[in-house]
Design a protein around this motif. Structure first.
Motif, PDB file in Angstrom:
ATOM      1  N   PHE A   1      14.716  -6.926  -2.422  1.00  0.00           N
ATOM      2  CA  PHE A   1      14.586  -8.259  -1.842  1.00  0.00           C
ATOM      3  C   PHE A   1      13.205  -8.824  -2.165  1.00  0.00           C
ATOM      4  N   ARG A   2      13.164 -10.101  -2.500  1.00  0.00           N
ATOM      5  CA  ARG A   2      11.887 -10.811  -2.629  1.00  0.00           C
ATOM      6  C   ARG A   2      11.761 -11.788  -1.471  1.00  0.00           C
ATOM      7  N   PHE A   3      10.575 -11.783  -0.856  1.00  0.00           N
ATOM      8  CA  PHE A   3      10.335 -12.604   0.326  1.00  0.00           C
ATOM      9  C   PHE A   3       9.409 -13.777   0.011  1.00  0.00           C
ATOM     10  N   GLU A   4       9.644 -14.857   0.727  1.00  0.00           N
ATOM     11  CA  GLU A   4       8.739 -16.000   0.707  1.00  0.00           C
ATOM     12  C   GLU A   4       8.651 -16.552   2.124  1.00  0.00           C
ATOM     13  N   ASN A   5       7.439 -16.592   2.651  1.00  0.00           N
ATOM     14  CA  ASN A   5       7.206 -17.103   4.009  1.00  0.00           C
ATOM     15  C   ASN A   5       8.091 -16.404   5.041  1.00  0.00           C
ATOM     16  N   GLY A   6       8.224 -15.085   4.899  1.00  0.00           N
ATOM     17  CA  GLY A   6       8.937 -14.298   5.891  1.00  0.00           C
ATOM     18  C   GLY A   6      10.445 -14.298   5.767  1.00  0.00           C
ATOM     19  N   GLN A   7      10.990 -14.985   4.762  1.00  0.00           N
ATOM     20  CA  GLN A   7      12.433 -15.012   4.563  1.00  0.00           C
ATOM     21  C   GLN A   7      12.786 -14.461   3.181  1.00  0.00           C
ATOM     22  N   ILE A   8      14.002 -13.943   3.061  1.00  0.00           N
ATOM     23  CA  ILE A   8      14.483 -13.423   1.780  1.00  0.00           C
ATOM     24  C   ILE A   8      14.849 -14.599   0.886  1.00  0.00           C
ATOM     25  N   ILE A   9      14.207 -14.671  -0.275  1.00  0.00           N
ATOM     26  CA  ILE A   9      14.484 -15.776  -1.190  1.00  0.00           C
ATOM     27  C   ILE A   9      15.222 -15.319  -2.444  1.00  0.00           C
ATOM     28  N   GLU A  10      15.251 -13.990  -2.700  1.00  0.00           N
ATOM     29  CA  GLU A  10      15.941 -13.505  -3.893  1.00  0.00           C
ATOM     30  C   GLU A  10      16.376 -12.062  -3.654  1.00  0.00           C
ATOM     31  N   HIS A  11      17.508 -11.690  -4.259  1.00  0.00           N
ATOM     32  CA  HIS A  11      18.078 -10.360  -4.025  1.00  0.00           C
ATOM     33  C   HIS A  11      18.740  -9.830  -5.290  1.00  0.00           C
ATOM     34  N   TRP A  12      18.452  -8.543  -5.564  1.00  0.00           N
ATOM     35  CA  TRP A  12      19.091  -7.812  -6.659  1.00  0.00           C
ATOM     36  C   TRP A  12      19.698  -6.538  -6.084  1.00  0.00           C
ATOM     37  N   ASP A  13      20.746  -6.017  -6.703  1.00  0.00           N
ATOM     38  CA  ASP A  13      21.264  -4.717  -6.271  1.00  0.00           C
ATOM     39  C   ASP A  13      22.023  -4.036  -7.397  1.00  0.00           C
ATOM     40  N   THR A  14      22.192  -2.721  -7.245  1.00  0.00           N
ATOM     41  CA  THR A  14      23.116  -1.949  -8.073  1.00  0.00           C
ATOM     42  C   THR A  14      23.882  -1.009  -7.155  1.00  0.00           C
TER      43      THR A  14
END
Length: 277
Positions: A114-127
Motif C-alpha cells: 500500500f502507498r499512503f498519502e495524508n494518512g489514506q491509502i492512495i495506491e495498492h499492488w498485490d500478488t
C-alpha cells in the motif's frame, strides 16, 4: 554503477528519522485488510482510501468504487476471507503485508503493498499464489513461517545496504547470476519457495545453465524494515509478478527467502488499465 547510484539514493533517503506516520500507516493497512475487506465493512472505504485511489490488483476495478463493488460481490456470494497475518513492513509512505488467506476450501498466500498519502491509502499492488501444503514443499517449510523482526534496530546505513543487496539479489541473482548469489548469500539460507530445497546449492543448481541474462527483471517497489526487505518485482520474460521477501543477517547477507508468484494476466483480462505495477 547502477547499484552505487541506488545506494547513494537510499542513504540520502534514510538519513533522516523514520517516516513519522509509519506505525499509523501499518495500522491503517491492517484495518483495510481485516476490518474492511475480510469483515466486509464498506463503510470504512471512504475513511481508509484516498479519493484518487489507484488499483493494481488485476481483478478489482479502479478507484474506491471498485473496492466497494468487489467487497459487496464477495458478501453477496458468501465469500468470507479468513486471514493470518505473517509479516508487516513499513518504510516511508509504503506498507507491505504477507498473509495466508482462506476462502472456503481454498487457501492462498497473498502479498499486499500500500502507498499512503495524508494518512489514506492512495495506491495498492498485490500478488496471490495458491498455498502448497507444508507437507508437500521441497524444503519442509511452510510458505509463511520462519524468521524476521521488524522491531530489530537497524541503522539507516544498514537499511540502505540491505535494500541495495535485496535489489541486486532480485535483479541479478534470481535472474541467474551465480557470482552475485555467492556474494550475497549468508552462511545459512532458509527457503520458503515450495519448489526449492533449503541451502544455497539448490539455487546454484537451478541456475547452473544460465549465463546471467535470464529474467528481464524490474524491481518496482521496495520496503526495508528491521531485518527484512520486501519488493514488488516484474519478471517480464517469465510473465510473472512477484512479491519477494528476504531476511538479512547483521552483515546484510541474505539468509531467508519467501516469494508470492502470480502470472501476469493478459491486458484484456484486467478490470482496469493500470497494470500490476
Amino acid at each position: 554503477m547502477k547499484y552505487l547510484m541506488v545506494a547513494s539514493a537510499m542513504l540520502f533517503a534514510v538519513s533522516v528519522p523514520a517516516f513519522a506516520g509509519e506505525n499509523e500507516n501499518k495500522a491503517a493497512a491492517l484495518r483495510a485488510l481485516t476490518e474492511m475487506f475480510d469483515a466486509q465493512n464498506v463503510e470504512l472505504i471512504d475513511e481508509l482510501f484516498h479519493p484518487d485511489y489507484i488499483q493494481h490488483s488485476p481483478s478489482i476495478a479502479d478507484e474506491r468504487e471498485g473496492i466497494r463493488a468487489s467487497v459487496i460481490s464477495m458478501k453477496e456470494n458468501g465469500m468470507k476471507p479468513q486471514r493470518e497475518i505473517a509479516r508487516v513492513l513499513a518504510q516511508g509512505d509504503l506498507v507491505g503485508v504477507q498473509a495466508r488467506v482462506s476462502i472456503g476450501n481454498e487457501t492462498a498466500i497473498v502479498g499486499d503493498i500500500f502507498r499512503f498519502e495524508n494518512g489514506q491509502i492512495i495506491e495498492h499492488w498485490d500478488t496471490t499464489q495458491t498455498e502448497v501444503p507444508q507437507s508437500e514443499t521441497a524444503n519442509g517449510n511452510s510458505m509463511i513461517d520462519g524468521g524476521g523482526d521488524v522491531d530489530k534496530y537497524v541503522s539507516n546505513m544498514d537499511l540502505a545496504r540491505n535494500t541495495v543487496n535485496a535489489i541486486e539479489f532480485f535483479d541479478r541473482g534470481i535472474a541467474g547470476d551465480i557470482e552475485t548469489l555467492k556474494r550475497l548469500f549468508g552462511a545459512e539460507y532458509v527457503q520458503h519457495n515450495p519448489r526449492v530445497p533449503n541451502g544455497t546449492e539448490p539455487i546454484f543448481g537451478f541456475f547452473k545453465d544460465s549465463d546471467g541474462t535470464l529474467g528481464n527483471v524490474t524491481v518496482h517497489q521496495t520496503i526495508s524494515d528491521g531485518d527484512l526487505t520486501m519488493a514488488l518485482v516484474e519478471y517480464a520474460d517469465w510473465g510473472n509478478a512477484v512479491i519477494e521477501i528476504v531476511r538479512h543477517d547483521d552483515e546484510g547477507k541474505i539468509v531467508e527467502h519467501w516469494d508470492i508468484v502470480q502470472e501476469i494476466p493478459a491486458a484484456e483480462d484486467f478490470a482496469h488499465g493500470n497494470g500490476m505495477f
